[in-house]
Enzyme design. Structure first.
Site, PDB file in Angstrom:
ATOM      1  N   ARG A  34       0.843  -1.208   0.000  1.00 49.12           N
ATOM      2  CA  ARG A  34       0.000   0.000   0.000  1.00 49.12           C
ATOM      3  C   ARG A  34       0.874   1.251   0.000  1.00 49.12           C
ATOM      4  O   ARG A  34       0.491   2.278   0.544  1.00 49.12           O
ATOM      5  CB  ARG A  34      -0.927   0.001   1.210  1.00 49.12           C
ATOM      6  N   ASP A  48      11.242  -7.049   7.656  1.00 48.21           N
ATOM      7  CA  ASP A  48      10.892  -6.049   6.639  1.00 48.21           C
ATOM      8  C   ASP A  48      10.713  -4.673   7.265  1.00 48.21           C
ATOM      9  O   ASP A  48      10.564  -3.685   6.540  1.00 48.21           O
ATOM     10  CB  ASP A  48       9.628  -6.465   5.873  1.00 48.21           C
TER      11      ASP A  48
HETATM   12  P1  AMP Z   1       3.795  -3.841   8.085  1.00 47.74           P
HETATM   13  O1  AMP Z   1       4.043  -4.947   9.056  1.00 47.74           O
HETATM   14  O2  AMP Z   1       2.705  -2.899   8.476  1.00 47.74           O
HETATM   15  O3  AMP Z   1       5.041  -3.134   7.745  1.00 47.74           O
HETATM   16  O4  AMP Z   1       3.234  -4.525   6.737  1.00 47.74           O
HETATM   17  C1  AMP Z   1       3.639  -5.777   6.297  1.00 47.74           C
HETATM   18  C2  AMP Z   1       3.214  -6.012   4.869  1.00 47.74           C
HETATM   19  O5  AMP Z   1       1.807  -5.923   4.740  1.00 47.74           O
HETATM   20  C3  AMP Z   1       3.800  -5.048   3.863  1.00 47.74           C
HETATM   21  O6  AMP Z   1       4.084  -5.775   2.701  1.00 47.74           O
HETATM   22  C4  AMP Z   1       2.666  -4.073   3.650  1.00 47.74           C
HETATM   23  O7  AMP Z   1       2.742  -3.432   2.392  1.00 47.74           O
HETATM   24  C5  AMP Z   1       1.451  -4.982   3.731  1.00 47.74           C
HETATM   25  N1  AMP Z   1       0.220  -4.280   4.113  1.00 47.74           N
HETATM   26  C6  AMP Z   1      -0.102  -3.765   5.322  1.00 47.74           C
HETATM   27  N2  AMP Z   1      -1.321  -3.197   5.300  1.00 47.74           N
HETATM   28  C7  AMP Z   1      -1.811  -3.348   4.037  1.00 47.74           C
HETATM   29  C8  AMP Z   1      -3.020  -2.983   3.369  1.00 47.74           C
HETATM   30  N3  AMP Z   1      -4.005  -2.335   4.001  1.00 47.74           N
HETATM   31  N4  AMP Z   1      -3.145  -3.312   2.058  1.00 47.74           N
HETATM   32  C9  AMP Z   1      -2.162  -3.960   1.411  1.00 47.74           C
HETATM   33  N5  AMP Z   1      -1.010  -4.332   1.981  1.00 47.74           N
HETATM   34  C10 AMP Z   1      -0.818  -4.036   3.276  1.00 47.74           C
HETATM   35 MG    MG Z   2       6.534  -2.508   6.867  1.00 45.51          MG
END
Ligand code: AMP
Ligand code: MG
Length: 502
Positions: free
Chosen positions: A102, A264
């Site tokens: 996103r 990540d």
């Molecule tokens: P984060 O742990 O928040 O850094 O996110 C982990 C993964 O989930 C990353 O690849 C983000 O891009 C994906 N992600 C988190 N929220 C969303 C969303 N609402 N839509 C699509 N991908 C998401």
């Molecule tokens: Mg992230």
């Protein structure tokens, strides 16, 4: 990475001056992409100081064309927006492909100090990496990231910065319909351990990625040889280990729980990134955990250094073939590098804690620091408040400290502390002044942040601006902000949870 081409997005020159070195060097780790349409853009907040430091014209940033770029509806005329690919370990399990689900990397800007910085949008719509997610974000969490990242910056902690939040006018489904928003954030780069975990599966990408990262973040290592006993890749690993050890020590010193320390979300630059389920502690408790999905407490306050070291081991694994062509030699060198983590962490944490306590480096009472932590834990003393109250103690005002720690429990430790302070030969009141420059009064307290975000989501940004003002001026108390000091009522804290992907 490949994906179906999108129809061209409208372009704008309101924000210009982009460079695209990452895309040029590592195109296979990117997909050219663009943001979703934005039905009804409204600029909620813009960081004018940051915009100016990026060499941007604030009026242009605020214009309709500027807001179109910040919302993802238009692409900068001189940029190549991309979604980037990365892998990662999430809560210990390997995810071979995550990527910007996103987010959109608009490109790089050179700030007035000559530093290259990424400008990235978060919540700008689905990408080829969205998997099950909708690609969007909502007002409350994006303002939350804005405020907490700016607070961290004001506390002197390396972090991504926040440039703007734009409400999109799109309803996004979370707990019912919530107002959509896009955060524009600025980072030294978005390279992460997970980027290397993906590149290691593509042998022709790993070395260019490592060279790019070294060039961008650690140019002092560029002249080291590509092979040999301590080549530039081993030095790169050692440097990232030290930077990250320093970073997590700084988190611990302000009571910050990141909440989702997946690989990540561990940067190569050493900046804090991705303010999702993060929170600051009130009461000191090494077991503090806020994230609704962290059932095992993997990312609890006191486990953050261990979790980080685990992530750095994944980074080391990805670099092994660059460190040495002989597998055993690479493993031995990488292991030795990882083994420096604990010492780095302890050194940074102890130095920071001594500064918070006004102590010189050479304290002879070896248990003094640990004993304070035990005392604070036993009495669930407010982390931030206790250090300010200790400054008050040196000025002869004991009331704040007595509210936090019963005197019969603190008295003997306080005697030992004052004995250690006396070794400095500096007046206590002067030491208190020093302490006040490193012990914040204002941090983003969860209950205050919740209230401010609830009001902002309902359209009233005044409490948010007020809290932002306080946490970005954290060290000097002001009468008008007296209600922003102190922990949440227990009734709030016991049920407080944070969420990912919001
Ligand atoms: P984060 O742990 O928040 O850094 O996110 C982990 C993964 O989930 C990353 O690849 C983000 O891009 C994906 N992600 C988190 N929220 C969303 C969303 N609402 N839509 C699509 N991908 C998401
Ligand atoms: Mg992230």
């Amino acid at each position: 990475m490949s994906a179906a081409p999108e129809p061209p997005a409208p372009t704008s020159t309101a924000i210009a001056g982009f460079e695209n070195t990452f895309v040029e060097a590592l195109a296979p780790l990117t997909v050219a992409w663009q943001g979703a349409e934005v039905p009804d853009p409204m600029l909620l907040i813009v960081n004018e100081d940051l915009a100016e430091s990026l060499g941007l014209n604030v009026a242009a940033v605020r214009s309709d064309d500027g807001v179109a770029i910040l919302s993802g509806a238009a692409s900068p005329a001189d940029a190549t927006p991309v979604a980037t690919a990365y892998a990662g370990h999430q809560f210990g399990g390997y995810a071979p492909m995550l990527g910007d689900g996103r987010a959109l990397l608009l490109g790089e800007l050179i700030d007035t100090a000559g530093c290259r910085l990424d400008l990235q949008l978060k919540g700008s719509g689905p990408t080829p990496f969205s998997r099950g997610g909708d690609g969007f974000a909502v007002v409350g969490p994006m303002l939350r990231e804005y405020l907490v990242s700016e607070a961290m910056n004001a506390l002197g902690i390396p972090t991504t910065r926040s440039l703007a939040v734009v409400a999109t006018g799109r309803d996004v489904h979370r707990n019912g319909a919530e107002p959509g928003a896009v955060l524009a954030r600025v980072a030294a780069s978005h390279l992460r351990v997970g980027t290397f975990e993906l590149a290691v599966r593509h042998p022709d990408l790993l070395r260019p990625l490592a060279d790019y990262a070294i060039n961008r973040h650690y140019p002092e290592l560029v002249d080291l040889p590509e092979d040999g006993d301590r080549n530039r890749y081993l030095a790169f690993l050692e440097t990232v280990i030290e930077r990250q050890a320093a970073l997590v020590a700084q988190w611990m010193l302000v009571g910050f729980v990141h909440g989702v320390m997946n690989t990540d979300n561990t940067t190569i630059s050493g900046e804090t990134i991705d303010y999702g389920p993060c929170a600051f502690i009130d009461a000191y408790d090494p077991d503090a955990v806020f994230s609704s999905i962290d059932h095992g407490g993997r990312y609890r306050l006191g486990n953050q250094p261990t979790a980080l070291k685990w992530n750095l081991a994944r980074f080391a694994e990805a670099l092994l073939t660059l460190i040495s062509p002989v597998p055993d030699d690479g493993i031995a060198a990488a292991t030795a590098a990882l083994n420096t983590f604990d010492d780095h962490y302890e050194r940074y944490f102890a130095a920071g804690l001594k500064a918070k306590l006004g102590l010189a480096d050479n304290v002879t009472d070896g248990e003094l620091l640990d004993d304070l932590l035990t005392l604070m834990h036993d009495h669930r003393a407010d982390w931030t408040g206790t250090f300010r109250a200790l400054g008050g103690e040196l000025r002869g005002d004991s009331t704040a400290l007595d509210d936090l720690l019963p005197r019969e429990a603190s008295a003997s430790w306080l005697d030992r502390w004052r004995t250690a302070l006396a070794e400095r030969g500096v007046e206590e009141t002067r030491i208190a002044v020093e302490m006040d420059t490193v012990n914040p009064v204002y941090i983003p307290r969860n209950h205050q942040l919740d209230d401010a975000l609830r009001a902002a989501t309902a359209g009233d940004l005044a409490p948010f601006h007020r809290l932002l003002d306080a946490v970005t001026h954290p060290y000097a108390p002001r009468d008008e902000w007296s209600d922003l000091v102190g922990p949440a009522p227990e009734s709030f804290s016991s049920g407080f949870r944070t969420f990912c992907g919001t």
